[in-house]
Design an enzyme around this catalytic site. Structure first.
Site, mmCIF file in Angstrom:
data_model
loop_
_atom_site.group_PDB
_atom_site.id
_atom_site.type_symbol
_atom_site.label_atom_id
_atom_site.label_comp_id
_atom_site.label_asym_id
_atom_site.label_seq_id
_atom_site.Cartn_x
_atom_site.Cartn_y
_atom_site.Cartn_z
ATOM 1 N N TYR A 75 0.787 -1.231 0.000
ATOM 2 C CA TYR A 75 0.000 0.000 0.000
ATOM 3 C C TYR A 75 0.826 1.292 0.000
ATOM 4 O O TYR A 75 0.255 2.380 0.131
ATOM 5 C CB TYR A 75 -0.919 -0.003 1.238
ATOM 6 C CG TYR A 75 -2.146 -0.900 1.122
ATOM 7 C CD1 TYR A 75 -2.023 -2.249 0.795
ATOM 8 C CD2 TYR A 75 -3.432 -0.401 1.352
ATOM 9 C CE1 TYR A 75 -3.137 -3.071 0.716
ATOM 10 C CE2 TYR A 75 -4.553 -1.215 1.269
ATOM 11 C CZ TYR A 75 -4.397 -2.559 0.953
ATOM 12 O OH TYR A 75 -5.490 -3.366 0.862
ATOM 13 N N HIS A 89 -10.185 -3.821 5.790
ATOM 14 C CA HIS A 89 -9.935 -5.043 5.012
ATOM 15 C C HIS A 89 -10.606 -6.219 5.714
ATOM 16 O O HIS A 89 -10.766 -6.200 6.939
ATOM 17 C CB HIS A 89 -8.423 -5.287 4.912
ATOM 18 C CG HIS A 89 -8.041 -6.252 3.816
ATOM 19 N ND1 HIS A 89 -8.209 -7.617 3.931
ATOM 20 C CD2 HIS A 89 -7.503 -6.040 2.589
ATOM 21 C CE1 HIS A 89 -7.782 -8.205 2.812
ATOM 22 N NE2 HIS A 89 -7.354 -7.265 1.972
ATOM 23 N N GLY A 90 -10.966 -7.237 4.971
ATOM 24 C CA GLY A 90 -11.481 -8.473 5.575
ATOM 25 C C GLY A 90 -10.404 -9.070 6.477
ATOM 26 O O GLY A 90 -9.214 -8.978 6.150
ATOM 27 N N ASP A 91 -10.817 -9.703 7.567
ATOM 28 C CA ASP A 91 -9.804 -10.170 8.526
ATOM 29 C C ASP A 91 -9.048 -11.412 8.047
ATOM 30 O O ASP A 91 -8.185 -11.933 8.753
ATOM 31 C CB ASP A 91 -10.416 -10.391 9.918
ATOM 32 C CG ASP A 91 -11.472 -11.484 9.914
ATOM 33 O OD1 ASP A 91 -11.722 -12.076 8.847
ATOM 34 O OD2 ASP A 91 -12.058 -11.735 10.990
ATOM 35 N N THR A 122 -16.588 -12.347 5.174
ATOM 36 C CA THR A 122 -17.865 -12.998 4.856
ATOM 37 C C THR A 122 -17.577 -14.231 3.988
ATOM 38 O O THR A 122 -17.106 -14.086 2.858
ATOM 39 C CB THR A 122 -18.774 -12.036 4.040
ATOM 40 O OG1 THR A 122 -18.777 -10.773 4.700
ATOM 41 C CG2 THR A 122 -20.175 -12.566 3.882
ATOM 42 N N ASP A 204 11.617 -41.203 -22.716
ATOM 43 C CA ASP A 204 11.095 -40.008 -23.404
ATOM 44 C C ASP A 204 11.369 -40.114 -24.907
ATOM 45 O O ASP A 204 12.190 -39.389 -25.450
ATOM 46 C CB ASP A 204 11.788 -38.774 -22.787
ATOM 47 C CG ASP A 204 11.306 -37.464 -23.370
ATOM 48 O OD1 ASP A 204 10.218 -37.433 -23.969
ATOM 49 O OD2 ASP A 204 12.043 -36.456 -23.227
HETATM 50 C C1 SPV Z 1 10.671 -31.872 -21.675
HETATM 51 O O1 SPV Z 1 10.481 -31.384 -20.558
HETATM 52 O O2 SPV Z 1 10.195 -32.954 -22.000
HETATM 53 C C2 SPV Z 1 11.450 -31.145 -22.668
HETATM 54 C C3 SPV Z 1 12.501 -30.216 -22.227
HETATM 55 O O3 SPV Z 1 11.260 -31.365 -23.838
HETATM 56 S S1 SPV Z 1 13.980 -31.081 -22.255
HETATM 57 O O4 SPV Z 1 13.856 -32.237 -21.392
HETATM 58 O O5 SPV Z 1 15.026 -30.177 -21.774
HETATM 59 O O6 SPV Z 1 14.271 -31.516 -23.618
HETATM 60 MG MG MG Z 2 10.145 -33.103 -24.205
#
Ligand code: SPV
Ligand code: MG
Length: 431
Positions: A75, A89-91, A122, A204
């Site tokens: 503020y 202000h609300g508590d 409230t 992956d």
């Molecule tokens: C993921 O998080 O799957 C990515 C980023 O693609 S990396 O793992 O850095 O490739």
């Molecule tokens: Mg990825």
């Protein structure tokens, strides 16, 4: 006449707010501050109405002497300008992260003998229902999808956290921190291919199929309102990618990031240790254009991820590709690196920004993790993704617990580092 100030950051004026105004009137003339969107999104949910609409809403309240703009949750500026005798202000601000705001007000008022008035908050069935309705609205595809573009405009840098389940989604949604008088929270969520696969015990390599990836998105969406950036890996065949774009868009995902690799995709952080093939510029541009052609809203974004630095093809190759991908319709560029030193990322950003001021830049500082958000923003980065830290922190914690239970043949020794049962069972709100 005494001056009484209160600040609102709401999309609906309900009985709780009217009660605050009624209480405030007892002390003098009422001034109401409206918090700007930029200030509000640092600690609160995203506003359903924009700032001008919220301003209008407050101006309609009867008995308000003047409506002010408050551009910071603290503020200081408003107190300096208005010098109110009372701040109401609300508590609810007496505990939790909002306590820092009350402390700030207390300090400011004590300098000249002003007074805080805490009004009982409230929170009846009606207010609860309105709250839930607002939250539900934000989770709807038409609201959620466009939010990433809105945040890019509102935030110096959009902070994105990896999620792969309802639970990690809740962490991204609800974690708010106050540190040295500054509030912060994550803006968006990243559905990482690495972490989504890892959570399923899979590599992956685009092995977890799209239907399963969509299932993860759905789990996250059910319990959150923040926008989602989806890791689309290579995007697969162009003929398949167009269907992915349509599905993601319909679900309310804000962006898909696809990387310019082809064949068996391996995680980028392996770099040149494994065989990885970069796509041709022509073919990848066709994929981007095909995706842009089928999307139906203006909200959805297709971000092109450049792997030239990962595959050690050089800066020029990365920049050439960036130009071509933007021309093919990409709504953003993600540049990746696995170096510890952020120098090559910053060089790319500076060179790209010299010729392109607008196209959003996305980075994933997993390896170059010494760089701060402010430094990235200063080099023109718009979105930062913390792509795997939640998963990497959870795994060792769980493994340690499993080991200790085996070691001690009971669970007592691990108990002190566990979340209390009461907290875990109340973590998920019941309807
Ligand atoms: C993921 O998080 O799957 C990515 C980023 O693609 S990396 O793992 O850095 O490739
Ligand atoms: Mg990825």
């Amino acid at each position: 006449m005494k001056k009484v100030y209160t600040c609102f950051c709401t999309d609906v004026i309900h009985e709780g707010h009217l009660n605050i105004i009624a209480e405030a009137k007892k002390y003098g003339e009422v001034y109401v501050g409206v918090l700007t969107d930029e200030a509000m999104i640092r600690f609160n949910r995203f506003p359903v109405l924009n700032f001008e609409e919220r301003l209008k809403l407050v101006k309609k309240i009867k008995g308000v002497k003047e409506v002010l703009v408050q551009d910071d949750i603290m503020y200081d500026k408003v107190v300096e300008k208005l010098h109110p005798d009372y701040i109401v202000h609300g508590d609810n601000w007496k505990s939790g992260y909002m306590k820092a705001v009350r402390d700030n007000v207390e300090k400011l008022l004590s300098a000249y003998g002003g007074t805080i008035v805490d009004v009982p908050y409230t929170y009846n069935e009606n207010v609860k229902r309105i709250d839930a309705q607002m939250k539900e609205k934000l989770a709807m595809p038409e609201y959620r999808r466009k939010r990433l573009r809105q945040l890019i405009k509102l935030r110096p840098i959009v902070k994105t956290l990896e999620v792969h389940s309802g639970l990690t989604g809740l962490i991204a949604e609800k974690t708010i921190v106050e540190h040295n008088g500054e509030f912060d929270q994550f803006d968006a969520m990243w559905v990482s291919s690495l972490c989504d696969s890892t959570a399923k015990g899979k590599p992956d390599i685009e092995l977890v199929d799209m239907t399963s990836r969509f299932r993860t998105i759905d789990d996250v969406m059910e319990v959150t309102t923040k926008p989602i950036i989806f890791d689309g890996d290579t995007g697969g065949l162009t003929e398949h990618f167009v269907y992915t774009v349509r599905s993601l868009e319909r679900m309310g995902v804000s962006a898909v990031i696809i990387e310019d690799k082809t064949g068996l995709k391996k995680n980028s952080l392996f770099g040149t240790e494994v065989e990885q093939t970069q796509d041709t510029i022509e073919h990848f541009c066709e994929k981007i254009s095909a995706g842009k052609k089928v999307q139906l809203t203006d909200d959805f974004m297709i971000v092109a991820r450049i792997e030239s630095l990962i595959l050690e093809r050089g800066m020029e190759d990365a920049l050439t590709r960036a130009r071509a991908y933007v021309k093919a319709g990409a709504d953003g560029i993600m540049i990746h690196s696995r170096k510890k030193d952020p120098a090559e990322i910053l060089e790319f950003c500076d060179k790209f920004r010299e010729e392109n001021k607008d196209t959003p830049i996305v980075v994933v500082p997993s390896s170059f993790n010494t760089i701060t958000e402010a430094e990235l923003a200063a080099h023109g980065v718009n979105i930062v993704i913390y792509a795997n830290q939640l998963t990497r922190s959870a795994f060792p914690a769980m493994e340690e617990t499993a080991k200790d239970i085996l070691k001690y043949h009971r669970a007592k020794e691990v108990d002190s580092r566990l979340m209390p049962i009461k907290d875990i069972i109340s973590l998920i709100e019941e309807l």
